[in-house]
Scaffold this active site. Sequence first.
Site: not given
Length: 464
Positions: A29, A116, A161-162, A283, A289, A291, A296, A323, A328, A331
Amino acid sequence: MSDKNSSNAMWGGRFASGPDAIMESINASIDFDKRIAVQDIAGSIAHSAMLAKQNIITETDAEAIKEGLLIILSEIENGTFEYSKALEDIHMNIESRLKEIIGEPAGRLHTGRSRNDQVATDFKLWTRDQYDAIIEGLSELMKALINQADEGAEIVMPGFTHLQVAQPVTWGHHMMAYVEMFARDRSRFSDARARMNESPLGAAALAGTGFPIDRHDTAHALGFSAPSANSLDAVSDRDFALEFLSASSICATHLSRFAEELVIWSSAQFKFVTLSDKFSTGSSIMPQKKNPDAAELIRAKVGRITGSLVGLLMVMKGLPLAYSKDMQEDKEQVFDASDSLMLALAAMTGMVSDMKPNIASLESAASSGFSTATDLADWLVRDLGMPFREAHHITGALVAKAEEKGCDLPDLSLKEMQKVNEKINVDVFNFLGVQNSVASRQSYGGTAPKQVRMQIARWREVLS
Ligand code: ARG
Protein backbone atom coordinates in the site's frame (compact mmCIF):
# COMPACT_ATOMS: atom_id res chain seq x y z
CA MET A 1 11.45 -4.46 -5.28
CA SER A 2 11.54 -7.62 -3.21
CA ASP A 3 14.14 -10.27 -3.45
CA LYS A 4 12.14 -13.46 -4.06
CA ASN A 5 14.30 -15.58 -1.83
CA SER A 6 14.34 -13.43 1.26
CA SER A 7 11.33 -13.14 3.52
CA ASN A 8 10.04 -9.83 4.88
CA ALA A 9 12.47 -8.35 7.36
CA MET A 10 9.67 -7.05 9.58
CA TRP A 11 7.48 -10.14 9.88
CA GLY A 12 9.28 -12.90 7.97
CA GLY A 13 10.39 -15.03 10.93
CA ARG A 14 8.17 -17.97 10.05
CA PHE A 15 8.51 -17.61 6.27
CA ALA A 16 10.92 -19.63 4.20
CA SER A 17 10.59 -17.46 1.10
CA GLY A 18 9.52 -13.96 0.13
CA PRO A 19 6.22 -13.14 -1.59
CA ASP A 20 5.47 -13.72 -5.23
CA ALA A 21 5.72 -10.52 -7.28
CA ILE A 22 1.95 -10.52 -7.75
CA MET A 23 1.45 -10.99 -4.02
CA GLU A 24 3.68 -8.00 -3.44
CA SER A 25 1.68 -5.93 -5.91
CA ILE A 26 -1.69 -6.72 -4.41
CA ASN A 27 -0.41 -6.43 -0.85
CA ALA A 28 1.67 -3.28 -0.90
CA SER A 29 0.00 0.00 0.00
CA ILE A 30 3.08 2.22 0.13
CA ASP A 31 2.27 3.90 -3.19
CA PHE A 32 -0.71 5.57 -1.58
CA ASP A 33 -0.35 5.31 2.18
CA LYS A 34 2.81 7.41 2.06
CA ARG A 35 0.28 10.22 2.44
CA ILE A 36 -0.15 9.34 6.10
CA ALA A 37 3.58 9.44 6.90
CA VAL A 38 3.42 12.60 9.00
CA GLN A 39 0.60 11.15 11.08
CA ASP A 40 2.47 7.86 11.46
CA ILE A 41 5.47 9.68 12.87
CA ALA A 42 3.32 11.74 15.26
CA GLY A 43 1.62 8.55 16.47
CA SER A 44 4.95 6.80 17.00
CA ILE A 45 6.44 9.73 18.93
CA ALA A 46 3.39 9.81 21.22
CA HIS A 47 3.50 6.04 21.66
CA SER A 48 7.21 5.83 22.50
CA ALA A 49 7.03 8.79 24.90
CA MET A 50 4.20 7.02 26.71
CA LEU A 51 6.17 3.74 26.78
CA ALA A 52 9.00 5.58 28.52
CA LYS A 53 6.68 7.28 31.02
CA GLN A 54 5.27 3.87 31.86
CA ASN A 55 8.79 2.41 32.24
CA ILE A 56 8.14 -0.05 29.43
CA ILE A 57 11.15 1.27 27.51
CA THR A 58 13.96 3.51 28.77
CA GLU A 59 13.94 7.25 28.49
CA THR A 60 17.15 7.01 26.42
CA ASP A 61 15.50 4.67 23.91
CA ALA A 62 12.46 6.96 23.64
CA GLU A 63 14.77 9.91 22.99
CA ALA A 64 16.64 8.01 20.29
CA ILE A 65 13.37 6.93 18.70
CA LYS A 66 12.07 10.48 18.64
CA GLU A 67 15.29 11.87 17.17
CA GLY A 68 15.34 9.18 14.50
CA LEU A 69 11.71 9.78 13.62
CA LEU A 70 12.33 13.50 13.26
CA ILE A 71 15.20 12.79 10.88
CA ILE A 72 12.84 10.59 8.85
CA LEU A 73 10.24 13.35 8.87
CA SER A 74 12.73 15.77 7.34
CA GLU A 75 13.78 13.15 4.78
CA ILE A 76 10.13 12.76 3.79
CA GLU A 77 9.61 16.50 3.64
CA ASN A 78 12.66 17.15 1.49
CA GLY A 79 11.94 14.19 -0.76
CA THR A 80 15.01 12.09 0.00
CA PHE A 81 13.20 9.26 1.80
CA GLU A 82 13.38 6.04 -0.21
CA TYR A 83 10.13 4.14 -0.19
CA SER A 84 10.32 0.40 -0.66
CA LYS A 85 7.51 -1.76 -1.97
CA ALA A 86 9.02 -4.81 -0.31
CA LEU A 87 8.33 -3.12 3.01
CA GLU A 88 4.63 -3.02 2.07
CA ASP A 89 3.36 0.05 3.77
CA ILE A 90 4.31 3.35 5.36
CA HIS A 91 4.45 1.87 8.85
CA MET A 92 7.11 -0.69 8.00
CA ASN A 93 8.96 1.68 5.70
CA ILE A 94 9.38 4.12 8.54
CA GLU A 95 10.25 1.52 11.17
CA SER A 96 12.80 -0.06 8.89
CA ARG A 97 14.45 3.27 8.17
CA LEU A 98 14.42 4.03 11.90
CA LYS A 99 16.43 0.87 12.46
CA GLU A 100 18.97 2.00 9.88
CA ILE A 101 19.32 5.34 11.65
CA ILE A 102 19.22 4.43 15.35
CA GLY A 103 19.79 0.67 15.43
CA GLU A 104 18.52 -1.50 18.27
CA PRO A 105 16.12 0.89 20.06
CA ALA A 106 14.02 1.03 16.87
CA GLY A 107 12.94 -2.52 17.59
CA ARG A 108 11.34 -1.41 20.87
CA LEU A 109 8.95 1.09 19.29
CA HIS A 110 6.36 -1.51 18.35
CA THR A 111 5.97 -2.72 21.95
CA GLY A 112 2.32 -2.79 23.01
CA ARG A 113 0.91 -1.83 19.64
CA SER A 114 0.16 -3.41 16.29
CA ARG A 115 -0.11 -2.11 12.76
CA ASN A 116 -3.85 -2.53 13.19
CA ASP A 117 -4.24 0.17 15.82
CA GLN A 118 -1.38 2.11 14.24
CA VAL A 119 -3.03 2.40 10.83
CA ALA A 120 -6.41 3.22 12.37
CA THR A 121 -4.75 6.00 14.37
CA ASP A 122 -2.75 7.42 11.47
CA PHE A 123 -5.65 7.38 9.07
CA LYS A 124 -7.94 8.95 11.64
CA LEU A 125 -5.47 11.76 12.24
CA TRP A 126 -5.20 12.36 8.50
CA THR A 127 -8.96 12.32 8.01
CA ARG A 128 -9.45 14.60 11.01
CA ASP A 129 -7.29 17.24 9.30
CA GLN A 130 -9.48 16.95 6.21
CA TYR A 131 -12.60 17.43 8.31
CA ASP A 132 -11.05 20.67 9.58
CA ALA A 133 -9.94 21.82 6.14
CA ILE A 134 -13.35 21.20 4.62
CA ILE A 135 -15.15 22.96 7.47
CA GLU A 136 -12.86 25.92 6.77
CA GLY A 137 -13.46 25.69 3.01
CA LEU A 138 -17.22 25.66 3.55
CA SER A 139 -16.98 28.76 5.74
CA GLU A 140 -15.11 30.57 2.96
CA LEU A 141 -17.71 29.58 0.39
CA MET A 142 -20.50 30.74 2.70
CA LYS A 143 -18.79 34.11 3.13
CA ALA A 144 -18.51 34.54 -0.64
CA LEU A 145 -22.20 33.71 -1.05
CA ILE A 146 -23.18 36.11 1.71
CA ASN A 147 -21.26 38.91 -0.01
CA GLN A 148 -23.13 38.17 -3.25
CA ALA A 149 -26.42 38.13 -1.34
CA ASP A 150 -25.67 41.41 0.36
CA GLU A 151 -24.72 43.21 -2.85
CA GLY A 152 -27.71 41.78 -4.69
CA ALA A 153 -30.32 41.82 -1.93
CA GLU A 154 -32.64 44.06 -3.99
CA ILE A 155 -32.14 42.45 -7.40
CA VAL A 156 -35.26 40.63 -8.55
CA MET A 157 -35.08 37.46 -10.57
CA PRO A 158 -37.50 34.71 -11.46
CA GLY A 159 -37.96 31.99 -8.90
CA PHE A 160 -38.58 28.62 -10.51
CA THR A 161 -40.42 25.44 -9.74
CA HIS A 162 -40.11 22.66 -12.33
CA LEU A 163 -37.70 25.14 -13.98
CA GLN A 164 -40.81 27.07 -15.00
CA VAL A 165 -41.14 30.68 -13.84
CA ALA A 166 -43.08 30.57 -10.58
CA GLN A 167 -42.79 33.78 -8.53
CA PRO A 168 -40.26 36.59 -8.41
CA VAL A 169 -37.54 36.19 -5.81
CA THR A 170 -34.40 38.15 -5.03
CA TRP A 171 -30.83 37.32 -6.00
CA GLY A 172 -29.92 37.66 -2.34
CA HIS A 173 -32.56 35.14 -1.36
CA HIS A 174 -31.31 32.67 -3.95
CA MET A 175 -27.69 33.03 -2.76
CA MET A 176 -28.75 32.60 0.85
CA ALA A 177 -30.54 29.35 0.01
CA TYR A 178 -27.10 27.91 -0.76
CA VAL A 179 -25.71 29.38 2.45
CA GLU A 180 -28.28 27.28 4.32
CA MET A 181 -27.28 24.15 2.39
CA PHE A 182 -23.55 24.63 2.94
CA ALA A 183 -24.18 25.46 6.59
CA ARG A 184 -25.85 22.07 7.01
CA ASP A 185 -22.83 20.50 5.34
CA ARG A 186 -20.55 22.32 7.73
CA SER A 187 -22.50 21.12 10.73
CA ARG A 188 -22.54 17.56 9.36
CA PHE A 189 -18.74 17.61 9.14
CA SER A 190 -18.48 19.14 12.64
CA ASP A 191 -20.81 16.55 14.17
CA ALA A 192 -18.91 13.69 12.60
CA ARG A 193 -15.59 15.20 13.59
CA ALA A 194 -16.63 15.31 17.25
CA ARG A 195 -17.84 11.71 17.07
CA MET A 196 -14.71 10.35 15.40
CA ASN A 197 -12.22 11.94 17.78
CA GLU A 198 -11.39 8.82 19.82
CA SER A 199 -7.96 7.24 19.78
CA PRO A 200 -7.54 3.65 18.59
CA LEU A 201 -3.87 3.63 19.64
CA GLY A 202 -3.11 0.91 22.17
CA ALA A 203 -5.96 -1.34 21.05
CA ALA A 204 -2.99 -3.31 19.65
CA ALA A 205 -3.83 -6.16 17.27
CA LEU A 206 -7.41 -6.50 18.52
CA ALA A 207 -7.48 -7.50 22.18
CA GLY A 208 -5.49 -4.79 23.92
CA THR A 209 -2.07 -5.53 25.41
CA GLY A 210 -0.50 -7.00 28.53
CA PHE A 211 1.95 -4.10 28.76
CA PRO A 212 0.95 -1.41 31.30
CA ILE A 213 0.35 1.23 28.60
CA ASP A 214 -1.53 4.47 29.20
CA ARG A 215 -3.99 4.96 26.37
CA HIS A 216 -5.30 8.19 27.88
CA ASP A 217 -1.82 9.67 27.64
CA THR A 218 -1.40 8.93 23.92
CA ALA A 219 -4.98 9.97 23.18
CA HIS A 220 -4.30 13.31 24.86
CA ALA A 221 -0.92 13.79 23.14
CA LEU A 222 -2.54 13.30 19.73
CA GLY A 223 -5.44 15.66 20.39
CA PHE A 224 -8.08 12.96 20.76
CA SER A 225 -10.84 13.51 23.29
CA ALA A 226 -10.51 9.96 24.70
CA PRO A 227 -9.22 6.49 23.89
CA SER A 228 -11.80 4.31 22.16
CA ALA A 229 -13.43 2.01 24.69
CA ASN A 230 -13.39 -1.34 22.89
CA SER A 231 -10.23 -2.64 21.28
CA LEU A 232 -12.05 -4.89 18.80
CA ASP A 233 -14.11 -1.94 17.62
CA ALA A 234 -11.10 0.39 17.64
CA VAL A 235 -9.13 -1.57 15.04
CA SER A 236 -12.09 -2.42 12.83
CA ASP A 237 -13.98 0.87 12.84
CA ARG A 238 -13.96 2.92 9.65
CA ASP A 239 -17.10 4.91 10.42
CA PHE A 240 -14.99 8.06 10.54
CA ALA A 241 -14.13 7.49 6.88
CA LEU A 242 -17.66 6.51 5.92
CA GLU A 243 -19.14 9.55 7.62
CA PHE A 244 -16.54 11.72 5.94
CA LEU A 245 -17.48 10.28 2.56
CA SER A 246 -21.16 10.53 3.29
CA ALA A 247 -20.96 14.18 4.35
CA SER A 248 -18.71 14.78 1.34
CA SER A 249 -21.24 13.19 -1.01
CA ILE A 250 -24.08 15.36 0.29
CA CYS A 251 -21.89 18.44 0.06
CA ALA A 252 -20.80 17.52 -3.48
CA THR A 253 -24.46 17.06 -4.36
CA HIS A 254 -25.15 20.61 -3.21
CA LEU A 255 -22.18 21.89 -5.18
CA SER A 256 -23.42 20.09 -8.28
CA ARG A 257 -26.85 21.66 -7.99
CA PHE A 258 -25.40 25.13 -7.74
CA ALA A 259 -22.91 24.39 -10.52
CA GLU A 260 -25.81 23.32 -12.75
CA GLU A 261 -27.57 26.63 -12.10
CA LEU A 262 -24.41 28.52 -13.01
CA VAL A 263 -24.11 26.56 -16.25
CA ILE A 264 -27.71 27.40 -17.14
CA TRP A 265 -27.47 31.00 -15.96
CA SER A 266 -24.31 31.74 -17.93
CA SER A 267 -25.84 30.52 -21.21
CA ALA A 268 -26.78 33.02 -23.93
CA GLN A 269 -30.44 32.01 -23.48
CA PHE A 270 -30.51 32.99 -19.80
CA LYS A 271 -27.70 35.58 -19.42
CA PHE A 272 -28.40 35.76 -15.68
CA VAL A 273 -24.76 35.80 -14.70
CA THR A 274 -21.34 36.56 -16.13
CA LEU A 275 -18.65 34.21 -14.89
CA SER A 276 -15.18 35.66 -14.74
CA ASP A 277 -12.61 34.71 -17.38
CA LYS A 278 -10.57 33.20 -14.59
CA PHE A 279 -13.09 30.38 -14.23
CA SER A 280 -14.04 29.89 -17.87
CA THR A 281 -12.32 28.43 -20.91
CA GLY A 282 -12.47 28.94 -24.66
CA SER A 283 -13.12 26.51 -27.47
CA SER A 284 -10.32 25.41 -29.79
CA ILE A 285 -12.62 25.68 -32.82
CA MET A 286 -15.41 28.15 -31.99
CA PRO A 287 -13.82 31.54 -31.30
CA GLN A 288 -16.96 33.05 -29.78
CA LYS A 289 -17.24 30.46 -27.00
CA LYS A 290 -16.74 31.02 -23.31
CA ASN A 291 -17.45 27.79 -21.51
CA PRO A 292 -18.26 27.38 -17.80
CA ASP A 293 -15.82 24.48 -17.42
CA ALA A 294 -15.17 25.01 -13.72
CA ALA A 295 -18.89 24.79 -13.01
CA GLU A 296 -19.22 21.70 -15.17
CA LEU A 297 -16.32 19.96 -13.43
CA ILE A 298 -17.72 20.84 -10.02
CA ARG A 299 -21.04 19.41 -11.20
CA ALA A 300 -19.22 16.21 -12.16
CA LYS A 301 -17.11 15.72 -9.02
CA VAL A 302 -20.08 14.33 -7.13
CA GLY A 303 -19.72 11.21 -9.28
CA ARG A 304 -16.36 10.13 -7.96
CA ILE A 305 -17.06 11.36 -4.43
CA THR A 306 -20.27 9.37 -4.12
CA GLY A 307 -18.49 6.54 -5.90
CA SER A 308 -15.95 6.53 -3.08
CA LEU A 309 -18.71 6.37 -0.48
CA VAL A 310 -20.36 3.42 -2.19
CA GLY A 311 -16.96 1.81 -2.74
CA LEU A 312 -16.00 1.92 0.93
CA LEU A 313 -19.46 0.87 2.09
CA MET A 314 -19.08 -2.21 -0.10
CA VAL A 315 -15.61 -2.91 1.32
CA MET A 316 -16.87 -2.70 4.90
CA LYS A 317 -20.09 -4.59 4.35
CA GLY A 318 -20.02 -8.06 5.86
CA LEU A 319 -16.52 -7.78 7.38
CA PRO A 320 -16.25 -9.82 10.58
CA LEU A 321 -14.49 -8.39 13.62
CA ALA A 322 -11.79 -7.31 13.93
CA TYR A 323 -9.19 -6.08 11.37
CA SER A 324 -9.21 -7.56 7.86
CA LYS A 325 -6.84 -6.61 5.09
CA ASP A 326 -9.86 -5.50 3.05
CA MET A 327 -9.71 -2.35 5.12
CA GLN A 328 -6.49 -1.27 3.42
CA GLU A 329 -8.81 -0.30 0.55
CA ASP A 330 -10.19 2.54 2.69
CA LYS A 331 -7.52 5.13 2.01
CA GLU A 332 -7.60 5.74 -1.71
CA GLN A 333 -11.34 6.33 -1.55
CA VAL A 334 -10.97 8.96 1.15
CA PHE A 335 -7.87 10.55 -0.42
CA ASP A 336 -9.58 10.94 -3.77
CA ALA A 337 -12.87 12.18 -2.36
CA SER A 338 -11.13 14.65 -0.10
CA ASP A 339 -8.91 16.03 -2.88
CA SER A 340 -11.90 16.32 -5.19
CA LEU A 341 -14.09 18.06 -2.65
CA MET A 342 -11.40 20.51 -1.56
CA LEU A 343 -10.78 21.45 -5.17
CA ALA A 344 -14.47 21.78 -5.95
CA LEU A 345 -15.01 23.99 -2.89
CA ALA A 346 -12.09 26.23 -3.80
CA ALA A 347 -13.23 26.53 -7.42
CA MET A 348 -16.80 27.31 -6.38
CA THR A 349 -15.62 29.93 -3.89
CA GLY A 350 -13.52 31.56 -6.60
CA MET A 351 -16.37 31.54 -9.09
CA VAL A 352 -18.89 32.92 -6.63
CA SER A 353 -16.54 35.71 -5.55
CA ASP A 354 -15.95 36.82 -9.13
CA MET A 355 -19.32 36.33 -10.79
CA LYS A 356 -21.53 39.27 -11.78
CA PRO A 357 -25.32 39.11 -11.77
CA ASN A 358 -26.79 40.67 -14.94
CA ILE A 359 -29.40 42.90 -13.36
CA ALA A 360 -31.21 43.80 -16.60
CA SER A 361 -31.68 40.18 -17.70
CA LEU A 362 -32.65 39.07 -14.21
CA GLU A 363 -35.25 41.82 -13.87
CA SER A 364 -36.77 41.35 -17.27
CA ALA A 365 -36.93 37.59 -16.75
CA ALA A 366 -38.49 38.18 -13.33
CA SER A 367 -41.54 39.82 -14.83
CA SER A 368 -41.94 37.33 -17.66
CA GLY A 369 -44.07 34.21 -17.44
CA PHE A 370 -46.85 36.00 -15.48
CA SER A 371 -44.73 35.67 -12.37
CA THR A 372 -47.00 37.94 -10.31
CA ALA A 373 -50.15 35.92 -10.96
CA THR A 374 -50.12 34.67 -7.36
CA ASP A 375 -49.89 38.28 -6.11
CA LEU A 376 -52.96 39.10 -8.21
CA ALA A 377 -54.89 36.15 -6.80
CA ASP A 378 -53.81 37.06 -3.24
CA TRP A 379 -55.03 40.64 -3.81
CA LEU A 380 -58.45 39.41 -4.97
CA VAL A 381 -58.68 37.41 -1.74
CA ARG A 382 -57.34 40.08 0.60
CA ASP A 383 -58.91 43.25 -0.79
CA LEU A 384 -62.03 41.95 -2.54
CA GLY A 385 -62.83 39.18 -0.07
CA MET A 386 -63.00 36.43 -2.68
CA PRO A 387 -62.47 32.79 -1.74
CA PHE A 388 -58.98 31.73 -2.92
CA ARG A 389 -60.32 29.11 -5.35
CA GLU A 390 -62.42 31.74 -7.16
CA ALA A 391 -59.51 34.18 -7.18
CA HIS A 392 -57.29 31.45 -8.65
CA HIS A 393 -59.83 30.85 -11.41
CA ILE A 394 -60.22 34.54 -12.29
CA THR A 395 -56.46 35.04 -12.33
CA GLY A 396 -56.17 32.07 -14.65
CA ALA A 397 -58.63 33.72 -17.02
CA LEU A 398 -56.62 36.98 -16.91
CA VAL A 399 -53.41 35.09 -17.67
CA ALA A 400 -55.13 33.43 -20.64
CA LYS A 401 -56.26 36.83 -21.87
CA ALA A 402 -52.74 38.31 -21.60
CA GLU A 403 -51.30 35.26 -23.31
CA GLU A 404 -53.80 35.66 -26.15
CA LYS A 405 -52.82 39.34 -26.52
CA GLY A 406 -49.12 38.49 -26.22
CA CYS A 407 -48.60 40.90 -23.31
CA ASP A 408 -47.78 40.72 -19.59
CA LEU A 409 -50.38 41.04 -16.83
CA PRO A 410 -49.72 44.74 -16.06
CA ASP A 411 -50.25 45.54 -19.76
CA LEU A 412 -53.94 44.53 -19.66
CA SER A 413 -56.27 47.51 -19.35
CA LEU A 414 -58.66 47.86 -16.43
CA LYS A 415 -61.55 47.46 -18.87
CA GLU A 416 -60.20 44.17 -20.12
CA MET A 417 -59.76 42.95 -16.58
CA GLN A 418 -63.26 44.00 -15.58
CA LYS A 419 -64.63 41.93 -18.45
CA VAL A 420 -63.31 38.90 -16.57
CA ASN A 421 -64.59 40.16 -13.22
CA GLU A 422 -66.35 43.49 -12.73
CA LYS A 423 -65.20 43.86 -9.11
CA ILE A 424 -61.56 44.42 -10.13
CA ASN A 425 -60.51 48.06 -9.59
CA VAL A 426 -57.54 50.25 -10.38
CA ASP A 427 -55.69 49.22 -7.17
CA VAL A 428 -54.83 45.98 -8.92
CA PHE A 429 -51.93 47.70 -10.70
CA ASN A 430 -50.15 48.15 -7.36
CA PHE A 431 -49.83 44.39 -7.08
CA LEU A 432 -48.61 43.38 -10.49
CA GLY A 433 -45.04 44.69 -10.26
CA VAL A 434 -42.21 42.38 -9.33
CA GLN A 435 -40.69 44.82 -6.83
CA ASN A 436 -43.97 44.94 -4.89
CA SER A 437 -44.23 41.22 -5.11
CA VAL A 438 -40.87 40.51 -3.49
CA ALA A 439 -41.18 43.33 -0.94
CA SER A 440 -44.51 41.89 0.22
CA ARG A 441 -43.07 38.47 1.06
CA GLN A 442 -42.15 39.33 4.62
CA SER A 443 -42.89 35.97 6.20
CA TYR A 444 -39.88 34.60 8.13
CA GLY A 445 -37.43 33.17 5.59
CA GLY A 446 -39.29 34.88 2.73
CA THR A 447 -37.75 36.61 -0.27
CA ALA A 448 -38.32 40.24 0.84
CA PRO A 449 -34.98 42.12 0.92
CA LYS A 450 -35.65 42.98 4.57
CA GLN A 451 -35.95 39.30 5.50
CA VAL A 452 -32.90 38.38 3.43
CA ARG A 453 -30.83 41.08 5.13
CA MET A 454 -31.86 39.71 8.50
CA GLN A 455 -30.50 36.29 7.50
CA ILE A 456 -27.34 37.86 6.10
CA ALA A 457 -26.72 39.56 9.44
CA ARG A 458 -27.40 36.34 11.34
CA TRP A 459 -24.92 34.31 9.26
CA ARG A 460 -22.27 37.04 9.35
CA GLU A 461 -22.50 36.87 13.13
CA VAL A 462 -22.19 33.06 13.12
CA LEU A 463 -19.18 33.14 10.81
CA SER A 464 -17.31 35.99 12.48
N1 ARG B 1 -1.23 -1.35 5.32
C1 ARG B 1 -2.21 -1.87 6.24
C2 ARG B 1 -3.53 -1.14 6.07
O1 ARG B 1 -3.54 -0.10 5.51
C3 ARG B 1 -1.71 -1.74 7.64
C4 ARG B 1 -2.28 -2.72 8.61
C5 ARG B 1 -1.81 -4.09 8.31
N2 ARG B 1 -2.09 -5.00 9.36
C6 ARG B 1 -1.89 -6.29 9.19
N3 ARG B 1 -2.16 -7.04 10.19
N4 ARG B 1 -1.50 -6.78 8.05
O2 ARG B 1 -4.56 -1.60 6.48
